[in-house]
Design a protein around this motif. Structure first.
Motif, short mmCIF file in Angstrom:
data_model
loop_
_atom_site.label_atom_id
_atom_site.label_comp_id
_atom_site.label_asym_id
_atom_site.label_seq_id
_atom_site.Cartn_x
_atom_site.Cartn_y
_atom_site.Cartn_z
N ASP A 77 1.61 -11.24 -2.07
CA ASP A 77 0.99 -10.09 -2.67
C ASP A 77 0.77 -9.03 -1.64
OD1 ASP A 77 0.94 -11.66 -5.05
OD2 ASP A 77 -1.25 -12.19 -4.85
N ASN A 78 0.63 -9.49 -0.50
CA ASN A 78 0.53 -8.33 0.46
C ASN A 78 1.81 -7.14 0.54
OD1 ASN A 78 -1.93 -8.47 1.74
ND2 ASN A 78 -0.95 -9.94 3.29
N ILE A 79 2.72 -7.79 0.02
CA ILE A 79 4.11 -6.92 -0.01
C ILE A 79 4.68 -6.75 -1.40
CG2 ILE A 79 5.38 -6.56 2.18
CD1 ILE A 79 6.15 -9.45 2.27
N ARG A 80 3.69 -6.38 -2.27
CA ARG A 80 3.95 -6.25 -3.68
C ARG A 80 4.68 -5.26 -4.25
NH1 ARG A 80 -0.78 -8.73 -7.82
NH2 ARG A 80 0.84 -8.31 -9.09
N MET A 81 5.71 -5.32 -5.09
CA MET A 81 6.49 -4.20 -5.40
C MET A 81 5.54 -3.02 -5.93
SD MET A 81 9.54 -4.07 -8.36
CE MET A 81 8.37 -3.95 -9.55
N GLU A 82 4.50 -3.44 -6.87
CA GLU A 82 3.72 -2.53 -7.60
C GLU A 82 2.96 -1.35 -6.47
OE1 GLU A 82 3.72 -5.66 -8.19
OE2 GLU A 82 3.39 -5.95 -10.19
N ASN A 83 2.91 -1.89 -5.43
CA ASN A 83 2.28 -1.10 -4.22
C ASN A 83 3.37 -0.06 -3.37
OD1 ASN A 83 0.03 -2.15 -4.75
ND2 ASN A 83 0.03 -3.57 -3.15
N SER A 84 4.69 -0.33 -3.65
CA SER A 84 5.92 0.28 -3.03
C SER A 84 6.16 1.58 -3.78
CB SER A 84 7.04 -0.55 -2.75
OG SER A 84 8.02 -0.25 -2.55
#
Ligand code: AKG
Ligand code: FE2
Length: 343
Positions: A77-84
């Motif tokens: 979850d730390n590298i979620r697509m939604e945050n990119s």
């Protein structure tokens, strides 16, 4: 739906070693190009065996895939697509829909290259070119994964350019007939995913619903021995595309179909969730074209009469299940991809 004499009941297997440069045989090359022409026009899908991507790298990728998804949920979850802003990274099970229905799959999204092309004043869609940094899990948690995947992606990228030139040749355009759709190699970013389809015991078994791919060419590695991928033929039957070790499944996307006036055929496909004990894994690689290309301005001409005749004999599938946005022919291809991510 039109039934055609060219309907298919299995997916052709093409042998890349027919093009071997160590013992060039003109008749072997002709055989490959003829088989490719048939697959492009009548099926839209093919298997490629004896390709140039190293089996050692593929074996490593297959063994890493389950480990990647087994990382703790918090790490993922730390590298979620939604945050990119580049739409790279991890996406949870159930976050994707095809035609309003939830797809039962979990995925990691990666891209080739490692730079962002966007600079102040550039079009918004250049931001899609992203640094992978954000999408790599910590090296200590999965040692060697990043190096393996970078090797894999760069080998598939090479294959994708070589294959695109063969596609152009098979369509009678000459080997460089599609070259202007790509920018210089160092400016391109192609995208890949590692996908897990969990076992489904109740509810929907839609791994991914029926869809067309949007771009030019997709190179799919089936990374576990499960049945699940199906391809729809001209009369609407679903044909199994079972995993064949040592092959890629290659298929045509809507953009290539559009610029070739329907000669190269995009074919609807779907994945049914596995029913047994173990998840199914796959790794699609979506070859990009230049983000600035507006497809409507680039429709190709000068196809030879025999190629046009094959298309006309095939007929068309009248049921349209097209990509979910209408501007795909007029907007720059990069913006079309951006729209598909934010919809
Ligand atoms: O996982 C597969 O076998 C196919 C995936 C697919 O069609 C896609 O992601 O577009
Ligand atoms: Fe697909």
């Amino acid at each position: 739906m039109t039934t055609s004499t060219a309907n298919f009941s299995c997916i052709p297997i093409l042998d890349y070693s027919l093009l071997s440069t160590t013992k060039p045989q003109p008749e072997s090359r002709d055989q490959f190009i003829n088989e490719l022409r048939n697959a492009l026009i009548n099926v839209g899908f093919l298997y490629l065996k004896n390709h140039t991507v190293s089996q050692d790298t593929i074996d490593k990728l297959i063994s890493y895939a389950p480990k990647l998804f087994d990382l703790p949920q918090g790490v993922k979850d730390n590298i979620r697509m939604e945050n990119s802003e580049h739409f790279l990274g991890y996406s949870r099970l159930g976050t994707e829909l095809t035609k309003g229905q939830v797809d039962q799959r979990e995925q990691w999204n990666f891209g080739t290259g490692d730079r962002c092309r966007w600079q102040k004043g550039d079009p918004d869609y250049y931001r899609l070119w992203g640094k992978n940094q954000a999408s790599w899990p910590d090296e200590a948690l999965i040692p060697g994964f990043r190096e393996m995947l970078e090797t894999y992606l760069s080998q598939v990228e090479e294959l994708s350019y070589d294959f695109s030139s063969l596609v152009a040749e098979a369509l009678g355009l000459g080997p460089t007939g599609l070259k202007h759709f790509y920018d210089a190699k160092e400016l391109m970013q192609h995208r890949g995913k590692i996908v897990k389809y969990p076992v489904v015991t109740s509810g929907s078994d839609q791994g991914i619903g029926p869809h067309y791919d949007g771009g030019f060419l997709t190179f799919l590695l089936q990374a576990s021995p499960h049945q699940g991928l199906q391809v729809q033929n001209m009369s609407g039957e679903w044909i199994d595309a079972l995993p064949i070790p040592g092959t890629f499944v290659i298929n045509i996307g809507k953009a290539l179909e559009f610029v070739t006036r329907g000669i190269a055929k995009a074919t609807s496909h779907r994945v049914i969730s596995p029913k047994g004990e173990t998840p199914r894994y796959s790794v699609p690689f979506f070859q990009s074209i230049s983000p600035d290309i507006r497809l409507a301005n680039e429709i190709l001409d000068n196809f030879p009469a025999d190629v046009l005749k094959l298309r006309d004999e095939r007929g068309t599938v009248s049921a349209t299940d097209s990509v979910n946005f209408t501007e795909f022919d007029r907007e720059p291809s990069g913006r079309v991809i951006l729209l598909s991510k934010v919809k």
